[in-house]
Write a protein that holds these residues in place. Structure first.
Motif, PDB file in Angstrom:
ATOM      1  N   LEU A 164       0.825  -1.208   0.000  1.00  0.00           N
ATOM      2  CA  LEU A 164       0.000   0.000   0.000  1.00  0.00           C
ATOM      3  C   LEU A 164       0.862   1.261   0.000  1.00  0.00           C
ATOM      4  CD1 LEU A 164      -2.904  -1.079   2.360  1.00  0.00           C
ATOM      5  CD2 LEU A 164      -3.085  -0.492  -0.068  1.00  0.00           C
ATOM      6  N   ASP A 165       1.976   1.242   0.719  1.00  0.00           N
ATOM      7  CA  ASP A 165       2.884   2.393   0.714  1.00  0.00           C
ATOM      8  C   ASP A 165       3.479   2.602  -0.678  1.00  0.00           C
ATOM      9  OD1 ASP A 165       2.496   2.914   3.431  1.00  0.00           O
ATOM     10  OD2 ASP A 165       4.135   1.580   4.012  1.00  0.00           O
ATOM     11  N   GLY A 218       1.514   8.784  -6.728  1.00  0.00           N
ATOM     12  CA  GLY A 218       1.775  10.191  -6.447  1.00  0.00           C
ATOM     13  C   GLY A 218       0.777  10.798  -5.483  1.00  0.00           C
ATOM     14  N   CYS A 219       0.172   9.949  -4.675  1.00  0.00           N
ATOM     15  CA  CYS A 219      -0.782  10.430  -3.678  1.00  0.00           C
ATOM     16  C   CYS A 219      -0.026  10.945  -2.460  1.00  0.00           C
ATOM     17  CB  CYS A 219      -1.699   9.296  -3.218  1.00  0.00           C
ATOM     18  SG  CYS A 219      -2.773   8.654  -4.484  1.00  0.00           S
ATOM     19  N   GLY A 220      -0.518  12.014  -1.900  1.00  0.00           N
ATOM     20  CA  GLY A 220       0.071  12.512  -0.673  1.00  0.00           C
ATOM     21  C   GLY A 220      -0.314  11.667   0.527  1.00  0.00           C
ATOM     22  N   TYR A 221      -1.451  10.987   0.414  1.00  0.00           N
ATOM     23  CA  TYR A 221      -1.980  10.199   1.520  1.00  0.00           C
ATOM     24  C   TYR A 221      -2.519   8.871   1.015  1.00  0.00           C
ATOM     25  CZ  TYR A 221      -1.826  14.715   3.820  1.00  0.00           C
ATOM     26  OH  TYR A 221      -1.405  15.907   4.330  1.00  0.00           O
ATOM     27  N   GLU A 257       0.086  -9.105   2.311  1.00  0.00           N
ATOM     28  CA  GLU A 257       0.176  -7.762   1.716  1.00  0.00           C
ATOM     29  C   GLU A 257      -0.869  -7.592   0.614  1.00  0.00           C
ATOM     30  OE1 GLU A 257       2.198  -4.974   2.036  1.00  0.00           O
ATOM     31  OE2 GLU A 257       3.536  -5.685   3.589  1.00  0.00           O
ATOM     32  N   TRP A 258      -1.009  -8.595  -0.247  1.00  0.00           N
ATOM     33  CA  TRP A 258      -1.996  -8.528  -1.325  1.00  0.00           C
ATOM     34  C   TRP A 258      -3.416  -8.498  -0.760  1.00  0.00           C
ATOM     35  CZ3 TRP A 258      -1.042  -6.915  -5.964  1.00  0.00           C
ATOM     36  CH2 TRP A 258       0.229  -7.079  -6.515  1.00  0.00           C
TER      37      TRP A 258
END
Length: 81
Positions: A10-11, A18-21, A50-51
């Motif tokens: 997810l990170d 390019g998401c800030g959050y 993780e998936w």
């Protein structure tokens, strides 16, 4: 773009899109890019957990998957709808 399993899935997706959050991954305008990135990540780069976590978070509901490949496939398929 370099895809690395050193970061959580997810990170990595948050950064690659390019998401800030993390919560911005849910935005509709990110779907095409998100799908493209997911298709470029080999299933074996991340654990089944993780998936599954990514699928649960992005799809918004609990799913039971038999393995990481199924979680990845369902995630891509549902985001493509």
């Amino acid at each position: 773009m370099i895809l690395s399993s050193q970061a959580g899935l997810l990170d990595l997706l948050t950064e690659a899109v390019g998401c800030g959050y993390l919560s911005n991954l849910h935005l509709t305008e990110n779907r095409k890019q998100l799908i493209k990135i997911l298709r470029a990540i080999p299933t074996e780069e991340y654990s089944e957990k993780e998936w599954e976590d990514a699928a649960r978070y992005l799809l918004g509901h609990e799913n039971l998957f038999t393995d990481a490949e199924e979680a990845r496939r369902v995630l891509i398929d549902r985001l493509s709808e």
